[in-house]
Design an enzyme around this catalytic site. Structure first.
Site, short mmCIF file in Angstrom:
data_model
loop_
_atom_site.label_atom_id
_atom_site.label_comp_id
_atom_site.label_asym_id
_atom_site.label_seq_id
_atom_site.Cartn_x
_atom_site.Cartn_y
_atom_site.Cartn_z
N ASP A 176 -13.14 35.49 43.38
CA ASP A 176 -12.27 34.36 43.72
C ASP A 176 -12.90 33.04 43.29
OD1 ASP A 176 -10.22 32.83 44.85
OD2 ASP A 176 -11.31 32.64 46.72
N ASP A 202 -5.03 28.33 40.63
CA ASP A 202 -5.41 29.31 41.63
C ASP A 202 -5.19 30.73 41.14
OD1 ASP A 202 -6.07 30.55 43.99
OD2 ASP A 202 -4.16 30.14 44.96
#
Length: 447
Positions: free
Chosen positions: A310, A95
């Site tokens: 992202d 992440d």
């Protein structure tokens, strides 16, 4: 999270995590992707995943007895880390939007027990590792984790943490330090062991989605900018430079995720917006088929041009002030195209080559960095000759009331994206993410 259609392949990809010239060698991860293809059966799942992620991204993070406001959440990619002495393998989500590594620990309350990803879940046990040490609140490493003094500390007490997400889920526990084992790649591409001592969270309790997801893994490894992230800790120890990259394969759903300097191709860059919890860049304009989209709205008038990069979000989300004029431009030459809805997506029937019938979308960022998105990127073929748009009207605002603009896998696939945390820049270029992966990064033998 709903069960993913079994027809979707889970693709195993070799991901190079290559240390820079100061390192002992290059480190290799093998990474899997939760979604291996596109189709109508996965559309609802993709939106549901993105919705949960956005809820978490927009929430403030509550670190118990001190915090730094950095959110943590689950991403699409997961990898296997070997931790402790003797080493045991754990599967963790990768992440770019979080700042710590944490894993589920022995005795954890409501931690997941099963996963539909085909992996065996395990619990880290500090007592089972001879190299493990608990981090106490009076130690410097605890202050590093929080980027602030640990309040109400009494010597010898555990360095605790708690993260609460916008969807109501939470993880809480304490920090430990242990050996994390990597596979390093030498100049001849053979592998050998490399070990780094890393501080990470030991999750003792979970609630909400984190404890019930059928797509569960053992934890999360964060690549955020804070001192607590793995890349920051390894850089502080002189093992790597604070540079990482990803290159997502838009054909098979896998790709490259790496730490290290890129040798080729040469890249243009744009500054990372400072004092933001995520990787934000400044957008200057959008072009559709070479024509600039007219966006005379508060997005530009108020100077709020930030866009979040992202890789953990699947689609691309634009505020209505951008979304509507963009879609109008895309449809200018397709006025008679019949639009229908599939699971909330705008879809249409089309029996020709979409790259010939629809225009290219180009984002230009500060310092003239361009990101090109082709029709075959932003259009999903859900059935034979039936396509859906991946652009989404976000309808989302951040905590300070700004319109939220977020570019996910839809626009990042087929591009090499480099995050240089030392220069505070993001670079990108088109790249075949399947091709000659090992030649992208510097080897120790090259100096």
């Amino acid at each position: 999270m709903a069960m993913v259609d079994m027809r979707l392949l889970v693709v195993v990809v070799a991901v190079l995590v290559a240390a820079a010239a100061v390192a002992e060698g290059n480190v290799v991860f093998k990474v899997k992707h939760k979604y291996g293809g596109r189709g109508s059966s996965v559309l609802t799942e993709l939106k549901a995943h993105d919705s949960r992620r956005h809820g978490r991204m927009l929430a403030s993070v509550d670190f118990h007895l001190g915090g730094n406001g950095q959110p943590t959440d689950a991403a699409l990619y997961y990898t296997k880390l070997s931790m402790g002495t003797p080493p045991i393998d754990y599967h963790v989500q990768v992440d770019t939007g979080s700042d710590i590594l944490w894993v589920n620990c022995a005795g954890c309350d409501k931690c997941p027990e099963k996963s539909n990803l085909g992996i065996e879940l395990k619990l880290y046990d500090i007592k089972a590792s001879s190299s493990a040490k608990a981090i106490t609140c009076d130690q410097d490493l605890c202050t590093t984790m929080f980027n602030a003094p640990y309040s109400d500390c009494k010597v010898g007490l555990a360095c605790e943490y708690q993260v609460t997400y916008g969807d109501g889920s939470a993880t809480a526990g304490y920090f430990v330090k242990d050996e994390v084992h990597f596979d390093q790649v030498t100049g001849n591409l053979k592998t050998g062991p490399m070990t780094g001592s890393v501080g990470f969270g030991c999750s003792a309790k979970q609630s909400g989605e984190l404890g019930t997801s059928t797509a569960a893994v053992d934890g999360i490894i964060g690549f955020g900018q804070a001192n607590s992230s793995v890349i920051s800790q390894l850089a502080e120890a002189g093992k790597v430079k604070k540079i990482f990259s990803h290159c997502l394969d838009n054909h098979h759903g896998g790709g490259i995720f790496a730490i290290g300097e890129v040798v080729e191709p040469k890249l243009k860059s744009t500054p990372i917006v400072q004092d933001e919890p995520h990787y934000n860049v400044v957008m200057e304009r959008i072009e559709v088929g070479g024509s600039v989209v007219d966006i005379r709205t508060s997005f530009f008038d108020l100077g709020t041009r930030d866009m979040i990069i992202d890789s953990g979000t699947t689609l691309a989300y634009l505020p209505d002030s951008m979304y509507s004029p963009l879609m109008n431009k895309l449809m200018e030459k397709q006025g008679d195209l019949g639009i229908h809805k599939v699971e909330g997506f705008k879809c249409f029937d089309y029996d020709e080559n979409v790259d010939d019938g629809f225009p290219v979308v180009t984002f230009t960022f500060k310092d003239s960095l361009k990101l090109t998105v082709y029709p075959h990127d932003y259009l999903f073929e859900v059935r034979e000759n039936e396509y859906c748009f991946g652009w989404q009207n976000s309808g989302i605002q951040t905590k300070d009331g700004k319109e939220m603009t977020l570019l996910g896998d839809l626009v990042l696939s087929g591009k090499l994206i480099v995050y240089d945390l030392e220069k505070q820049t993001i670079s990108m270029t088109e790249y075949n993410c399947e091709y000659r992966r090992s030649l992208l990064f510097k080897h120790q033998s090259e100096g």
